[in-house]
Write a protein that holds these residues in place. Sequence first.
Motif, PDB file in Angstrom:
ATOM      1  N   MET A   1       0.697  -1.136  -0.230  1.00 57.06           N
ATOM      2  CA  MET A   1      -0.334   0.274  -0.461  1.00 57.06           C
ATOM      3  C   MET A   1       1.215   1.013   0.611  1.00 57.06           C
ATOM      4  SD  MET A   1      -3.052   1.236   3.333  1.00 57.06           S
ATOM      5  CE  MET A   1      -3.850   0.655   2.401  1.00 57.06           C
ATOM      6  N   THR A   2       0.280   1.967  -1.152  1.00 52.29           N
ATOM      7  CA  THR A   2       1.405   3.481  -0.837  1.00 52.29           C
ATOM      8  C   THR A   2       0.560   4.447   0.206  1.00 52.29           C
ATOM      9  OG1 THR A   2       0.706   4.193  -2.694  1.00 52.29           O
ATOM     10  CG2 THR A   2       1.590   3.264  -3.515  1.00 52.29           C
ATOM     11  N   LEU A   3       1.863   5.572   0.382  1.00 52.57           N
ATOM     12  CA  LEU A   3       1.709   6.273   1.330  1.00 52.57           C
ATOM     13  C   LEU A   3       0.017   7.053   1.006  1.00 52.57           C
ATOM     14  CD1 LEU A   3       1.881   7.849   3.601  1.00 52.57           C
ATOM     15  CD2 LEU A   3       3.929   9.310   2.991  1.00 52.57           C
ATOM     16  N   LEU A   4       0.048   7.290  -0.262  1.00 51.98           N
ATOM     17  CA  LEU A   4      -1.114   8.239  -0.715  1.00 51.98           C
ATOM     18  C   LEU A   4      -2.561   7.341  -1.075  1.00 51.98           C
ATOM     19  CD1 LEU A   4      -0.189   9.979  -4.300  1.00 51.98           C
ATOM     20  CD2 LEU A   4      -1.296  11.185  -1.784  1.00 51.98           C
ATOM     21  N   ASP A   5      -2.408   6.012  -1.054  1.00 53.97           N
ATOM     22  CA  ASP A   5      -3.728   5.214  -0.770  1.00 53.97           C
ATOM     23  C   ASP A   5      -3.711   5.202   0.936  1.00 53.97           C
ATOM     24  OD1 ASP A   5      -3.495   4.246  -3.061  1.00 53.97           O
ATOM     25  OD2 ASP A   5      -2.168   2.207  -3.188  1.00 53.97           O
ATOM     26  N   LYS A   6      -2.240   4.495   1.648  1.00 50.44           N
ATOM     27  CA  LYS A   6      -2.574   4.806   2.733  1.00 50.44           C
ATOM     28  C   LYS A   6      -3.810   6.244   3.797  1.00 50.44           C
ATOM     29  CE  LYS A   6      -1.116   5.019   7.425  1.00 50.44           C
ATOM     30  NZ  LYS A   6      -1.825   4.129   8.099  1.00 50.44           N
ATOM     31  N   LEU A   7      -3.239   7.597   2.740  1.00 50.86           N
ATOM     32  CA  LEU A   7      -4.171   9.371   3.460  1.00 50.86           C
ATOM     33  C   LEU A   7      -5.436   9.132   2.715  1.00 50.86           C
ATOM     34  CD1 LEU A   7      -1.100  11.171   1.585  1.00 50.86           C
ATOM     35  CD2 LEU A   7      -1.739  10.451   4.504  1.00 50.86           C
ATOM     36  N   ASN A   8      -5.106   8.728   1.586  1.00 51.24           N
ATOM     37  CA  ASN A   8      -7.144   8.359   1.803  1.00 51.24           C
ATOM     38  C   ASN A   8      -8.412   7.647   1.663  1.00 51.24           C
ATOM     39  OD1 ASN A   8      -6.494  10.020  -1.000  1.00 51.24           O
ATOM     40  ND2 ASN A   8      -5.903   8.029  -3.277  1.00 51.24           N
ATOM     41  N   GLU A   9      -7.494   6.163   2.600  1.00 46.74           N
ATOM     42  CA  GLU A   9      -8.028   5.799   3.729  1.00 46.74           C
ATOM     43  C   GLU A   9      -8.302   6.125   5.099  1.00 46.74           C
ATOM     44  OE1 GLU A   9      -9.410   2.444   3.211  1.00 46.74           O
ATOM     45  OE2 GLU A   9      -9.074   2.936   0.800  1.00 46.74           O
ATOM     46  N   ASP A  10      -7.412   6.486   5.356  1.00 41.94           N
ATOM     47  CA  ASP A  10      -7.119   7.567   6.404  1.00 41.94           C
ATOM     48  C   ASP A  10      -8.576   8.908   6.343  1.00 41.94           C
ATOM     49  OD1 ASP A  10      -5.678   5.397   7.610  1.00 41.94           O
ATOM     50  OD2 ASP A  10      -3.954   6.950   8.070  1.00 41.94           O
ATOM     51  N   MET A  11      -7.828   9.207   5.350  1.00 37.75           N
ATOM     52  CA  MET A  11      -8.911  10.119   5.165  1.00 37.75           C
ATOM     53  C   MET A  11     -10.225  10.562   4.812  1.00 37.75           C
ATOM     54  SD  MET A  11      -8.445  13.553   1.729  1.00 37.75           S
ATOM     55  CE  MET A  11      -9.362  12.009   0.367  1.00 37.75           C
ATOM     56  N   LYS A  12     -11.063   8.765   4.118  1.00 41.74           N
ATOM     57  CA  LYS A  12     -12.012   8.459   4.416  1.00 41.74           C
ATOM     58  C   LYS A  12     -12.601   8.117   6.119  1.00 41.74           C
ATOM     59  CE  LYS A  12     -12.253   5.484   0.256  1.00 41.74           C
ATOM     60  NZ  LYS A  12     -11.719   4.964  -0.797  1.00 41.74           N
ATOM     61  N   GLN A  13     -12.241   7.499   6.560  1.00 43.48           N
ATOM     62  CA  GLN A  13     -12.421   7.140   7.735  1.00 43.48           C
ATOM     63  C   GLN A  13     -12.430   8.716   9.014  1.00 43.48           C
ATOM     64  OE1 GLN A  13     -12.765   4.090   9.163  1.00 43.48           O
ATOM     65  NE2 GLN A  13     -13.905   5.235  10.926  1.00 43.48           N
ATOM     66  N   ALA A  14     -11.126   9.667   9.134  1.00 40.48           N
ATOM     67  CA  ALA A  14     -11.273  10.682   9.127  1.00 40.48           C
ATOM     68  C   ALA A  14     -13.234  11.334   9.009  1.00 40.48           C
ATOM     69  CB  ALA A  14     -10.233  11.604   8.404  1.00 40.48           C
ATOM     70  N   MET A  15     -13.093  11.359   7.714  1.00 49.11           N
ATOM     71  CA  MET A  15     -14.973  11.340   7.519  1.00 49.11           C
ATOM     72  C   MET A  15     -16.085  10.871   8.486  1.00 49.11           C
ATOM     73  SD  MET A  15     -14.653  12.425   3.333  1.00 49.11           S
ATOM     74  CE  MET A  15     -13.218  12.891   2.523  1.00 49.11           C
ATOM     75  N   LEU A  45       5.536   9.048  -7.028  1.00 50.50           N
ATOM     76  CA  LEU A  45       5.839   9.599  -6.393  1.00 50.50           C
ATOM     77  C   LEU A  45       6.627   8.313  -5.725  1.00 50.50           C
ATOM     78  CD1 LEU A  45       5.806  12.242  -4.279  1.00 50.50           C
ATOM     79  CD2 LEU A  45       6.835  12.772  -6.318  1.00 50.50           C
ATOM     80  N   THR A  46       8.371   8.195  -5.701  1.00 53.88           N
ATOM     81  CA  THR A  46       9.522   7.655  -5.071  1.00 53.88           C
ATOM     82  C   THR A  46       8.661   6.950  -3.607  1.00 53.88           C
ATOM     83  OG1 THR A  46      11.142   7.974  -4.650  1.00 53.88           O
ATOM     84  CG2 THR A  46      11.242   6.716  -6.807  1.00 53.88           C
ATOM     85  N   PRO A  47       9.715   5.718  -2.965  1.00 50.11           N
ATOM     86  CA  PRO A  47       9.097   5.935  -1.496  1.00 50.11           C
ATOM     87  C   PRO A  47      10.486   6.878  -0.410  1.00 50.11           C
ATOM     88  CG  PRO A  47       9.137   3.554  -1.829  1.00 50.11           C
ATOM     89  CD  PRO A  47       9.837   4.446  -3.466  1.00 50.11           C
TER      90      PRO A  47
END
Length: 148
Positions: A1-15, A45-47
């Motif tokens: 899971m990329t960082l952007l994927d993790k951010l998207n998941e966490d963003m949904k949860q925060a909403m 982006l690369t890690p």
Amino acid sequence: MTLLDKLNEDMKQAMRDKEKEKLSVIRMLKAALQNEAIHQGVKDLTPDDEVTVISRELKQRRDSLSEFEKAGRSDLSDKVRSEIVIVEDYAPKQLAPEELENIVKATIEEVGASTKADFGKVMSAIMPKVKGKADGGAVNQFVKKYLS
């Protein structure tokens, strides 16, 4: 899971959880990552690049925190402090002072440094090793300690 994927998941949860501040910080991090990708002209982006962006955002907040505290703005410093906690969730685990000290000692031996004149050589060898895992100021202090 990329960082952007993790951010998207966490963003949904925060909403879902109605966490406005966390949502705001996550959106800001996402925007910073996307802006860096656009700036570099790449799709993903690369890690290493992701770590660089997160570290930059963390450093900006820490700098702001010290400025707000100097100015006596506790309202702003409290807000930035909570942002730092959220951003740290996405940053690599920080090295313990003992680990950092050992890396500094080993690198000084590697490059054969012995005087303060070798400071730049040591710093340029250490920073890629600890990128995102240690604050440059802490590295700087250890290097000065062992080269004096």
